[in-house]
Design a protein around this motif. Structure first.
Motif, PDB file in Angstrom:
ATOM      1  N   TYR A 184       0.844  -1.199   0.000  1.00 57.92           N
ATOM      2  CA  TYR A 184       0.000   0.000   0.000  1.00 57.92           C
ATOM      3  C   TYR A 184       0.876   1.244   0.000  1.00 57.92           C
ATOM      4  O   TYR A 184       2.050   1.207   0.394  1.00 57.92           O
ATOM      5  CB  TYR A 184      -0.965   0.020   1.197  1.00 57.92           C
ATOM      6  CG  TYR A 184      -0.367  -0.399   2.520  1.00 57.92           C
ATOM      7  CD1 TYR A 184      -0.399  -1.726   2.932  1.00 57.92           C
ATOM      8  CD2 TYR A 184       0.242   0.540   3.366  1.00 57.92           C
ATOM      9  CE1 TYR A 184       0.142  -2.119   4.143  1.00 57.92           C
ATOM     10  CE2 TYR A 184       0.778   0.155   4.577  1.00 57.92           C
ATOM     11  CZ  TYR A 184       0.739  -1.176   4.966  1.00 57.92           C
ATOM     12  OH  TYR A 184       1.290  -1.560   6.159  1.00 57.92           O
ATOM     13  N   TYR A 230       0.884   5.172   1.326  1.00 61.17           N
ATOM     14  CA  TYR A 230       0.263   6.216   2.152  1.00 61.17           C
ATOM     15  C   TYR A 230       0.076   7.492   1.327  1.00 61.17           C
ATOM     16  O   TYR A 230       0.796   7.735   0.356  1.00 61.17           O
ATOM     17  CB  TYR A 230       1.142   6.500   3.377  1.00 61.17           C
ATOM     18  CG  TYR A 230       1.028   5.426   4.451  1.00 61.17           C
ATOM     19  CD1 TYR A 230      -0.101   5.334   5.253  1.00 61.17           C
ATOM     20  CD2 TYR A 230       2.047   4.503   4.647  1.00 61.17           C
ATOM     21  CE1 TYR A 230      -0.215   4.356   6.234  1.00 61.17           C
ATOM     22  CE2 TYR A 230       1.943   3.513   5.628  1.00 61.17           C
ATOM     23  CZ  TYR A 230       0.809   3.458   6.422  1.00 61.17           C
ATOM     24  OH  TYR A 230       0.696   2.490   7.379  1.00 61.17           O
ATOM     25  N   TYR A 286       4.667   0.879   1.626  1.00 55.74           N
ATOM     26  CA  TYR A 286       4.951  -0.190   2.583  1.00 55.74           C
ATOM     27  C   TYR A 286       4.406  -1.511   2.076  1.00 55.74           C
ATOM     28  O   TYR A 286       3.416  -1.550   1.350  1.00 55.74           O
ATOM     29  CB  TYR A 286       4.294   0.113   3.948  1.00 55.74           C
ATOM     30  CG  TYR A 286       5.067   1.083   4.814  1.00 55.74           C
ATOM     31  CD1 TYR A 286       5.343   2.374   4.382  1.00 55.74           C
ATOM     32  CD2 TYR A 286       5.523   0.712   6.073  1.00 55.74           C
ATOM     33  CE1 TYR A 286       6.057   3.264   5.177  1.00 55.74           C
ATOM     34  CE2 TYR A 286       6.225   1.604   6.883  1.00 55.74           C
ATOM     35  CZ  TYR A 286       6.499   2.862   6.431  1.00 55.74           C
ATOM     36  OH  TYR A 286       7.200   3.729   7.227  1.00 55.74           O
ATOM     37  N   TRP A 295       3.433  -5.327   3.791  1.00 58.95           N
ATOM     38  CA  TRP A 295       3.138  -5.840   5.143  1.00 58.95           C
ATOM     39  C   TRP A 295       2.414  -7.170   5.044  1.00 58.95           C
ATOM     40  O   TRP A 295       1.509  -7.335   4.221  1.00 58.95           O
ATOM     41  CB  TRP A 295       2.276  -4.790   5.858  1.00 58.95           C
ATOM     42  CG  TRP A 295       1.944  -5.066   7.277  1.00 58.95           C
ATOM     43  CD1 TRP A 295       2.633  -4.673   8.376  1.00 58.95           C
ATOM     44  CD2 TRP A 295       0.777  -5.751   7.765  1.00 58.95           C
ATOM     45  NE1 TRP A 295       1.987  -5.093   9.512  1.00 58.95           N
ATOM     46  CE2 TRP A 295       0.846  -5.759   9.161  1.00 58.95           C
ATOM     47  CE3 TRP A 295      -0.319  -6.382   7.145  1.00 58.95           C
ATOM     48  CZ2 TRP A 295      -0.125  -6.358   9.961  1.00 58.95           C
ATOM     49  CZ3 TRP A 295      -1.285  -6.978   7.933  1.00 58.95           C
ATOM     50  CH2 TRP A 295      -1.186  -6.959   9.332  1.00 58.95           C
ATOM     51  N   TYR A 308       7.361  -7.072   7.632  1.00 58.78           N
ATOM     52  CA  TYR A 308       7.152  -5.971   6.684  1.00 58.78           C
ATOM     53  C   TYR A 308       8.456  -5.507   6.036  1.00 58.78           C
ATOM     54  O   TYR A 308       9.565  -5.801   6.518  1.00 58.78           O
ATOM     55  CB  TYR A 308       6.422  -4.797   7.347  1.00 58.78           C
ATOM     56  CG  TYR A 308       7.195  -4.076   8.430  1.00 58.78           C
ATOM     57  CD1 TYR A 308       8.096  -3.071   8.124  1.00 58.78           C
ATOM     58  CD2 TYR A 308       7.002  -4.385   9.773  1.00 58.78           C
ATOM     59  CE1 TYR A 308       8.797  -2.400   9.107  1.00 58.78           C
ATOM     60  CE2 TYR A 308       7.697  -3.714  10.774  1.00 58.78           C
ATOM     61  CZ  TYR A 308       8.591  -2.733  10.438  1.00 58.78           C
ATOM     62  OH  TYR A 308       9.291  -2.065  11.416  1.00 58.78           O
ATOM     63  N   TRP A 334       1.442  -2.499  17.540  1.00 65.91           N
ATOM     64  CA  TRP A 334       2.647  -3.085  18.138  1.00 65.91           C
ATOM     65  C   TRP A 334       3.620  -1.994  18.532  1.00 65.91           C
ATOM     66  O   TRP A 334       3.507  -0.843  18.105  1.00 65.91           O
ATOM     67  CB  TRP A 334       3.289  -4.084  17.180  1.00 65.91           C
ATOM     68  CG  TRP A 334       3.952  -3.529  15.949  1.00 65.91           C
ATOM     69  CD1 TRP A 334       5.242  -3.109  15.829  1.00 65.91           C
ATOM     70  CD2 TRP A 334       3.352  -3.365  14.636  1.00 65.91           C
ATOM     71  NE1 TRP A 334       5.484  -2.696  14.536  1.00 65.91           N
ATOM     72  CE2 TRP A 334       4.351  -2.847  13.782  1.00 65.91           C
ATOM     73  CE3 TRP A 334       2.079  -3.603  14.119  1.00 65.91           C
ATOM     74  CZ2 TRP A 334       4.118  -2.551  12.435  1.00 65.91           C
ATOM     75  CZ3 TRP A 334       1.843  -3.316  12.771  1.00 65.91           C
ATOM     76  CH2 TRP A 334       2.854  -2.809  11.953  1.00 65.91           C
ATOM     77  N   GLU A 375       7.939  -1.445  18.834  1.00 62.64           N
ATOM     78  CA  GLU A 375       9.138  -2.027  18.236  1.00 62.64           C
ATOM     79  C   GLU A 375      10.368  -1.860  19.127  1.00 62.64           C
ATOM     80  O   GLU A 375      10.385  -0.984  19.994  1.00 62.64           O
ATOM     81  CB  GLU A 375       9.424  -1.322  16.896  1.00 62.64           C
ATOM     82  CG  GLU A 375       8.227  -1.306  15.977  1.00 62.64           C
ATOM     83  CD  GLU A 375       8.602  -1.199  14.513  1.00 62.64           C
ATOM     84  OE1 GLU A 375       9.543  -0.461  14.191  1.00 62.64           O
ATOM     85  OE2 GLU A 375       7.951  -1.869  13.697  1.00 62.64           O
ATOM     86  N   THR A 411       9.535   2.738  18.370  1.00 58.54           N
ATOM     87  CA  THR A 411       8.469   3.197  17.472  1.00 58.54           C
ATOM     88  C   THR A 411       7.203   2.391  17.746  1.00 58.54           C
ATOM     89  O   THR A 411       7.262   1.170  17.903  1.00 58.54           O
ATOM     90  CB  THR A 411       8.890   2.985  15.999  1.00 58.54           C
ATOM     91  OG1 THR A 411      10.098   3.703  15.755  1.00 58.54           O
ATOM     92  CG2 THR A 411       7.800   3.454  15.038  1.00 58.54           C
ATOM     93  N   VAL A 451       3.162   1.572  16.415  1.00 60.13           N
ATOM     94  CA  VAL A 451       2.401   1.568  15.165  1.00 60.13           C
ATOM     95  C   VAL A 451       0.981   1.092  15.444  1.00 60.13           C
ATOM     96  O   VAL A 451       0.789   0.117  16.185  1.00 60.13           O
ATOM     97  CB  VAL A 451       3.049   0.619  14.127  1.00 60.13           C
ATOM     98  CG1 VAL A 451       2.304   0.691  12.799  1.00 60.13           C
ATOM     99  CG2 VAL A 451       4.522   0.932  13.931  1.00 60.13           C
ATOM    100  N   LEU A 471      -2.459   0.244  13.004  1.00 62.74           N
ATOM    101  CA  LEU A 471      -2.998   0.168  11.636  1.00 62.74           C
ATOM    102  C   LEU A 471      -4.457  -0.260  11.702  1.00 62.74           C
ATOM    103  O   LEU A 471      -4.796  -1.200  12.428  1.00 62.74           O
ATOM    104  CB  LEU A 471      -2.225  -0.860  10.807  1.00 62.74           C
ATOM    105  CG  LEU A 471      -0.703  -0.717  10.732  1.00 62.74           C
ATOM    106  CD1 LEU A 471      -0.110  -1.858   9.910  1.00 62.74           C
ATOM    107  CD2 LEU A 471      -0.312   0.628  10.145  1.00 62.74           C
ATOM    108  N   ILE A 513       1.926   6.096  12.847  1.00 61.55           N
ATOM    109  CA  ILE A 513       3.255   5.705  13.320  1.00 61.55           C
ATOM    110  C   ILE A 513       3.712   6.768  14.311  1.00 61.55           C
ATOM    111  O   ILE A 513       3.617   7.974  14.028  1.00 61.55           O
ATOM    112  CB  ILE A 513       4.272   5.615  12.161  1.00 61.55           C
ATOM    113  CG1 ILE A 513       3.688   4.856  10.958  1.00 61.55           C
ATOM    114  CG2 ILE A 513       5.558   4.952  12.644  1.00 61.55           C
ATOM    115  CD1 ILE A 513       4.591   4.857   9.723  1.00 61.55           C
TER     116      ILE A 513
END
Ligand SMILES: C=Cc1ccc(O)cc1
Length: 184
Positions: free
Chosen positions: A24, A26, A32, A34, A44, A75, A77, A81, A83, A85, A98
């Protein structure tokens, strides 16, 4: 036989979503890729944007169906970071937010790697550099590819991204009919 690019797939259940591979873009132009590897794991690859070139396997994630055909994934990381979705795959769209720690905004190149081989560096960097203020990137995205890779398929995300890779995938030049990589 796996469906390589099935943009007509209709999603109803969580099972329909698990094992699906997406590409996809953005609205800010970031592209990205995934893969919902199983009901608690994602892989990803990042093809465009601030951290293009980064790729990750086996990220633990919370994966839920909110209502028929609408999925929420979240999630945190090793970089710090976060995220979130929200996929609406029947409409070929999602909304992603993000939350980047300041250090990733300041030193994105540190995160551009196969993260699985550099977890210690991510942990060291998140302590060494600044966390705040965070950079929040909330964007809608348009899905350009949906493939039925099946659950726990290690061949979906198995090498670094390269220029033209997402076109190869969309054009059916990257995976075999049983969703293995053609060029290994
Ligand atoms: C930072 C990772 C990440 C992965 C997929 C996505 O859509 C947004 C962020």
């Amino acid at each position: 036989m796996a469906d390589l690019n099935n943009m007509n797939k209709k999603f109803k259940t969580l099972d329909d979503f698990v094992g699906t591979h997406f590409i996809y873009t953005y609205d800010n132009g970031w592209e990205y890729e995934w893969y919902c590897k199983n009901d608690h794991t994602v892989d990803y690859r990042i093809h465009g944007g601030m951290v293009a070139g980064r790729w990750v396997k086996d990220q633990e994630a919370h994966i839920n169906m909110l209502t028929e055909g609408i999925y929420k994934i979240a999630w945190t990381e090793p970089t710090g970071t976060d995220v979130a979705l929200d996929f609406v795959p029947n409409e070929h769209k999602l909304n992603g937010t993000i939350f980047f720690p300041k250090w990733v905004e300041d030193h994105p190149e540190i995160t551009v790697c196969f993260q699985n081989e550099h977890i210690d560096l991510m942990h060291e960097s998140r302590e060494k550099y600044e966390t705040y203020p965070k950079l929040v990137v909330p964007e809608f995205a348009t899905i350009t590819y949906m493939g039925d890779a099946g659950a726990d398929n290690e061949e979906v995300i198995a090498e670094a991204p390269y220029e033209g890779m997402t076109d190869d995938i969309r054009d059916g030049k990257y995976y075999t009919e049983d969703y293995r990589r053609i060029n290994k």
